[in-house]
Design a protein around this motif. Sequence first.
Motif, PDB file in Angstrom:
ATOM      1  N   ASP A  81       0.845  -1.193   0.000  1.00  0.00           N
ATOM      2  CA  ASP A  81       0.000   0.000   0.000  1.00  0.00           C
ATOM      3  C   ASP A  81       0.888   1.253   0.000  1.00  0.00           C
ATOM      4  O   ASP A  81       2.122   1.154  -0.062  1.00  0.00           O
ATOM      5  CB  ASP A  81      -0.986  -0.029   1.173  1.00  0.00           C
ATOM      6  N   PHE A  82       0.268   2.432   0.070  1.00  0.00           N
ATOM      7  CA  PHE A  82       1.041   3.678   0.006  1.00  0.00           C
ATOM      8  C   PHE A  82       1.893   3.903   1.251  1.00  0.00           C
ATOM      9  O   PHE A  82       2.784   4.731   1.253  1.00  0.00           O
ATOM     10  CB  PHE A  82       0.123   4.875  -0.242  1.00  0.00           C
ATOM     11  N   ASN A  83       1.617   3.164   2.316  1.00  0.00           N
ATOM     12  CA  ASN A  83       2.453   3.235   3.512  1.00  0.00           C
ATOM     13  C   ASN A  83       3.582   2.208   3.459  1.00  0.00           C
ATOM     14  O   ASN A  83       4.281   2.000   4.449  1.00  0.00           O
ATOM     15  CB  ASN A  83       1.602   3.015   4.769  1.00  0.00           C
ATOM     16  N   LEU A  84       3.712   1.539   2.326  1.00  0.00           N
ATOM     17  CA  LEU A  84       4.726   0.509   2.076  1.00  0.00           C
ATOM     18  C   LEU A  84       4.564  -0.712   2.979  1.00  0.00           C
ATOM     19  O   LEU A  84       5.528  -1.364   3.356  1.00  0.00           O
ATOM     20  CB  LEU A  84       6.144   1.086   2.188  1.00  0.00           C
ATOM     21  N   VAL A  85       3.319  -1.039   3.286  1.00  0.00           N
ATOM     22  CA  VAL A  85       3.009  -2.263   4.011  1.00  0.00           C
ATOM     23  C   VAL A  85       2.685  -3.322   2.964  1.00  0.00           C
ATOM     24  O   VAL A  85       1.883  -3.096   2.055  1.00  0.00           O
ATOM     25  CB  VAL A  85       1.822  -2.059   4.986  1.00  0.00           C
ATOM     26  N   GLY A  86       3.319  -4.484   3.092  1.00  0.00           N
ATOM     27  CA  GLY A  86       3.142  -5.548   2.115  1.00  0.00           C
ATOM     28  C   GLY A  86       1.751  -6.141   2.129  1.00  0.00           C
ATOM     29  O   GLY A  86       1.250  -6.541   3.177  1.00  0.00           O
ATOM     30  N   LEU A  87       1.112  -6.194   0.965  1.00  0.00           N
ATOM     31  CA  LEU A  87      -0.217  -6.798   0.831  1.00  0.00           C
ATOM     32  C   LEU A  87      -0.131  -8.154   0.141  1.00  0.00           C
ATOM     33  O   LEU A  87      -0.932  -9.045   0.411  1.00  0.00           O
ATOM     34  CB  LEU A  87      -1.139  -5.873   0.032  1.00  0.00           C
ATOM     35  N   SER A  88       0.830  -8.281  -0.769  1.00  0.00           N
ATOM     36  CA  SER A  88       0.978  -9.525  -1.512  1.00  0.00           C
ATOM     37  C   SER A  88       2.454  -9.714  -1.834  1.00  0.00           C
ATOM     38  O   SER A  88       3.111  -8.813  -2.355  1.00  0.00           O
ATOM     39  CB  SER A  88       0.166  -9.466  -2.802  1.00  0.00           C
ATOM     40  N   HIS A  89       2.941 -10.923  -1.513  1.00  0.00           N
ATOM     41  CA  HIS A  89       4.336 -11.254  -1.798  1.00  0.00           C
ATOM     42  C   HIS A  89       4.452 -12.767  -1.719  1.00  0.00           C
ATOM     43  O   HIS A  89       3.811 -13.391  -0.868  1.00  0.00           O
ATOM     44  CB  HIS A  89       5.255 -10.592  -0.765  1.00  0.00           C
TER      45      HIS A  89
ATOM     46  N   ARG B 209       3.946  -6.633   6.761  1.00  0.00           N
ATOM     47  CA  ARG B 209       5.092  -5.917   7.318  1.00  0.00           C
ATOM     48  C   ARG B 209       5.362  -4.647   6.528  1.00  0.00           C
ATOM     49  O   ARG B 209       5.055  -4.563   5.346  1.00  0.00           O
ATOM     50  CB  ARG B 209       6.347  -6.788   7.254  1.00  0.00           C
ATOM     51  N   LYS B 210       5.951  -3.667   7.207  1.00  0.00           N
ATOM     52  CA  LYS B 210       6.355  -2.428   6.529  1.00  0.00           C
ATOM     53  C   LYS B 210       7.653  -2.736   5.772  1.00  0.00           C
ATOM     54  O   LYS B 210       8.583  -3.310   6.322  1.00  0.00           O
ATOM     55  CB  LYS B 210       6.583  -1.319   7.556  1.00  0.00           C
ATOM     56  N   TRP B 211       7.660  -2.358   4.512  1.00  0.00           N
ATOM     57  CA  TRP B 211       8.824  -2.610   3.677  1.00  0.00           C
ATOM     58  C   TRP B 211       9.682  -1.358   3.636  1.00  0.00           C
ATOM     59  O   TRP B 211       9.205  -0.273   3.302  1.00  0.00           O
ATOM     60  CB  TRP B 211       8.415  -2.973   2.260  1.00  0.00           C
ATOM     61  N   TYR B 212      10.930  -1.512   3.943  1.00  0.00           N
ATOM     62  CA  TYR B 212      11.851  -0.378   3.878  1.00  0.00           C
ATOM     63  C   TYR B 212      13.269  -0.928   3.706  1.00  0.00           C
ATOM     64  O   TYR B 212      13.517  -2.107   3.919  1.00  0.00           O
ATOM     65  CB  TYR B 212      11.760   0.481   5.140  1.00  0.00           C
ATOM     66  N   GLY B 213      14.161  -0.047   3.314  1.00  0.00           N
ATOM     67  CA  GLY B 213      15.566  -0.418   3.205  1.00  0.00           C
ATOM     68  C   GLY B 213      15.941  -1.188   1.955  1.00  0.00           C
ATOM     69  O   GLY B 213      16.995  -1.793   1.898  1.00  0.00           O
ATOM     70  N   PHE B 214      15.100  -1.170   0.944  1.00  0.00           N
ATOM     71  CA  PHE B 214      15.426  -1.863  -0.300  1.00  0.00           C
ATOM     72  C   PHE B 214      16.157  -0.883  -1.215  1.00  0.00           C
ATOM     73  O   PHE B 214      15.556  -0.275  -2.091  1.00  0.00           O
ATOM     74  CB  PHE B 214      14.167  -2.414  -0.978  1.00  0.00           C
ATOM     75  N   GLU B 215      17.460  -0.724  -0.987  1.00  0.00           N
ATOM     76  CA  GLU B 215      18.254   0.216  -1.776  1.00  0.00           C
ATOM     77  C   GLU B 215      18.939  -0.516  -2.912  1.00  0.00           C
ATOM     78  O   GLU B 215      19.328  -1.671  -2.780  1.00  0.00           O
ATOM     79  CB  GLU B 215      19.319   0.877  -0.900  1.00  0.00           C
ATOM     80  N   ASP B 216      19.088   0.195  -4.025  1.00  0.00           N
ATOM     81  CA  ASP B 216      19.873  -0.374  -5.106  1.00  0.00           C
ATOM     82  C   ASP B 216      21.323   0.062  -4.931  1.00  0.00           C
ATOM     83  O   ASP B 216      21.683   0.688  -3.929  1.00  0.00           O
ATOM     84  CB  ASP B 216      19.279  -0.005  -6.471  1.00  0.00           C
TER      85      ASP B 216
ATOM     86  N   LYS C 170      22.915   2.308  -6.294  1.00  0.00           N
ATOM     87  CA  LYS C 170      23.065   3.769  -6.301  1.00  0.00           C
ATOM     88  C   LYS C 170      22.515   4.395  -5.022  1.00  0.00           C
ATOM     89  O   LYS C 170      22.364   5.603  -4.939  1.00  0.00           O
ATOM     90  CB  LYS C 170      22.361   4.375  -7.517  1.00  0.00           C
ATOM     91  N   LYS C 171      22.170   3.541  -4.046  1.00  0.00           N
ATOM     92  CA  LYS C 171      21.640   3.966  -2.750  1.00  0.00           C
ATOM     93  C   LYS C 171      20.280   4.659  -2.861  1.00  0.00           C
ATOM     94  O   LYS C 171      19.929   5.498  -2.061  1.00  0.00           O
ATOM     95  CB  LYS C 171      22.632   4.880  -2.004  1.00  0.00           C
ATOM     96  N   ARG C 172      19.508   4.295  -3.893  1.00  0.00           N
ATOM     97  CA  ARG C 172      18.142   4.811  -4.033  1.00  0.00           C
ATOM     98  C   ARG C 172      17.196   3.826  -3.351  1.00  0.00           C
ATOM     99  O   ARG C 172      17.311   2.622  -3.546  1.00  0.00           O
ATOM    100  CB  ARG C 172      17.761   4.938  -5.510  1.00  0.00           C
ATOM    101  N   ASP C 173      16.268   4.338  -2.557  1.00  0.00           N
ATOM    102  CA  ASP C 173      15.256   3.491  -1.927  1.00  0.00           C
ATOM    103  C   ASP C 173      14.240   3.121  -2.999  1.00  0.00           C
ATOM    104  O   ASP C 173      13.448   3.950  -3.445  1.00  0.00           O
ATOM    105  CB  ASP C 173      14.585   4.225  -0.766  1.00  0.00           C
ATOM    106  N   ALA C 174      14.280   1.871  -3.422  1.00  0.00           N
ATOM    107  CA  ALA C 174      13.479   1.417  -4.553  1.00  0.00           C
ATOM    108  C   ALA C 174      11.983   1.603  -4.318  1.00  0.00           C
ATOM    109  O   ALA C 174      11.266   2.114  -5.183  1.00  0.00           O
ATOM    110  CB  ALA C 174      13.794  -0.046  -4.853  1.00  0.00           C
ATOM    111  N   LEU C 175      11.499   1.203  -3.162  1.00  0.00           N
ATOM    112  CA  LEU C 175      10.057   1.275  -2.914  1.00  0.00           C
ATOM    113  C   LEU C 175       9.569   2.713  -2.783  1.00  0.00           C
ATOM    114  O   LEU C 175       8.474   3.043  -3.241  1.00  0.00           O
ATOM    115  CB  LEU C 175       9.700   0.472  -1.672  1.00  0.00           C
TER     116      LEU C 175
END
Length: 176
Positions: A128-136, A144-151, A153-158
């Motif tokens: 969702d827009f709060n980066l909580v996983g709905l389907s995986h 769970r809240k999704w965070y820390g998925f950096e590429d 280039k240190k960009r937060d992908a989500l």
Amino acid sequence: MFKTIRSKILFLIVTIMAATCATFVFITTTHYQTEITDQHHKLALESLKSTTRIIDAEYNDILSSEINIIKNNRSMMKEIGAGILSTAQLFYDLQKKGLLTEKSAKKMFLEQLNDYRYDKDHYFFVCDFNLVGLSHPSKEMVGRKWYGFEDLKKRDALMLIREIIISKEQTFTVFM
């Protein structure tokens, strides 16, 4: 030993000839070594230039291949995305007709999406827009809240994906 003038002149001539030969040999050897060094240097430069050309050609081939892979992936993702959106539209229509509740339509769609794979081991996910996983596909990611998925280039992908969705810009983003 050299009593006569003739023997002295002969000795002088032989000494001059020997010195001339020694000087000639020294100069020739030095010139030869310099010439050989120059030839080795030129050969090394030509080898370096040739190697650089080969590396550049190989790099350009790899780069072209990567560009073609990205183009093909874009096309494939667009087609797959259209199919997934039509499936979502189907569940939405069933919900609008009253055949499914909103909750059951969402649940059924997300469950169907969990099982979907493309290109062997790739998958789609929903948050969702709060980066909580709905389907995986990995059940521990759901809820769970999704965070820390950096590429690389240190960009937060989500966060980047979220910003793109909020701006309603249609784009294709490559993460490193």
